[in-house]
Design a protein around this motif. Structure first.
Motif: not given
Length: 374
Positions: A233-238, A243-250, A303-307
């Motif tokens: 979920q977090i990777a998909a939202v980011r 506009g970047d490819p999903p990054v999977y943390d953990g 970046d503030d613009a994202l919010w």
């Protein structure tokens, strides 16, 4: 135990016992070393400036730390702001602040100082604001100056103040629509507060299991489900926001190739449970913790613009949902954080469901009513 750790442990033992002395033999037993090693370490620490004294026939004693010298009202104006606030907390005094809030508005506040709290991204003074007549948190880096008054504070409990300040769990709206605070700074702060609250709930749930209160099997099943779905979920939202490819943390497990394709929720869930089956409860908890920590760092640094924008809600199956603010997608209704809390609430409110796996009755926590399916 290496030498540095042994010296730390030795000083800690002396401080915990102060003002009562401890013999070299008592210290040796606690540290699991010889009395000769203890005497040699004490000699080293004494030469280094530690005020250890030896009392004949009684042992070694470390005098209690002397209280800091009182800070005068005049000195509070010219010294470091944090020192003034720490003195206000220690002596239960009212402190007058020159404060700049998130919107840039400046004000003078009389605050009953009750605690300093270190959060992941800032340090805060917790107190009772007399101007607002309620509990407030003040970021130290927004305090331009502080003056220590001669007025004493009332008796208020720090835990009660923190509980009153805790951001409430958002409830599903009656009608679909954006939720969460407006403005980049407020949206980011709200999301980080929600993130820390959810991390606290996860720590509490794990602590109860470690304390022997049961529920390890149920928690293990839920953490396996949450670790991968929260990561996704977090990777998909980011990815939607940047506009970047999903990054999977953990620590993502090895998942079948079909997991990323057009796959139903039930199929993905079976893949997740199979991949997580070999992990221990501690490994699952660590994985989810790392996912949330990475999300917090990204929120703080983005970046503030994202919010200030709105983005489609990612869906595990089917088309994306309508656009929503970033804070709402991360921390509001149907967000990764709300998803975690939904399952933690089920752990608290209901017993595990009995299911049949490979012909055996086994108590597990089923996820067939998970809100991600809706």
């Amino acid at each position: 135990m290496n030498r540095v750790d042994r010296l730390l442990a030795l000083v800690a033992e002396l401080r915990s016992s102060s003002p009562e002395p401890l013999t070299a033999e008592e210290l040796a037993e606690r540290l699991r070393v010889s009395a000769r090693t203890v005497r040699r370490d004490l000699e080293l620490l004494t030469h280094g400036g530690l005020p250890v004294s030896a009392e004949r026939g009684r042992g070694y004693v470390l005098p209690p730390d002397a209280p800091p010298a009182p800070l005068s009202e005049a000195a509070s104006l010219v010294g470091p702001v944090r020192d003034t606030l720490a003195e206000a907390v220690r002596t239960r005094r009212v402190v007058r602040l020159a404060y700049t809030d998130q919107s840039g508005s400046r004000s003078l506040r009389d605050v009953e100082a009750h605690g300093l709290v270190i959060a992941p991204y800032a340090e805060y003074l917790v107190g009772w604001c007399r101007m607002r007549d309620g509990p407030r948190m003040f970021r130290l880096d927004r305090v331009g100056a502080a003056y220590l008054s001669g007025r004493a504070t009332g008796m208020r409990d720090l835990d009660d103040l923190l509980a009153a300040l805790r951001v409430p769990v958002p409830k599903p709206p009656a009608e679909p629509g954006p939720r969460g605070p407006a403005g980049a700074a407020r949206a980011r702060a709200w999301t980080l507060d929600r993130l820390e609250y959810v991390r606290t709930r996860l720590r509490d749930a794990a602590a109860e299991v470690r304390a022997g209160r049961g529920g390890a099997a149920a928690l293990r099943g839920v953490l396996g489900h949450l670790a991968e779905w929260t990561r996704w979920q977090i990777a998909a939202v980011r990815a939607e926001a940047t506009g970047d490819p999903p990054v999977y943390d953990g620590r993502r497990p090895e998942l079948p190739a079909g997991f990323e394709g057009e796959t139903s929720y039930d199929t993905r869930e079976r893949m997740i449970q199979d991949a997580m089956a070999l992990r221990s409860l501690g490994e699952l908890a660590r994985d989810l913790r790392e996912v949330l920590e990475a999300a917090g760092h990204w929120c703080a640094e983005s970046d503030d613009a994202l919010w200030e924008g709105a983005y489609p809600e990612p869906s595990p199956s089917g088309p994306p949902g309508p656009p929503r603010p970033l804070a709402d997608l991360l921390a509001g209704w149907r967000s990764p954080l709300a998803h975690i809390e939904w399952h933690l609430d089920r752990l608290t409110d209901e017993p595990p469901v009995t299911a049949v796996l490979d012909g055996d009755d086994e108590e597990i926590w089923l996820t067939d009513r998970c809100p991600l399916q809706v």
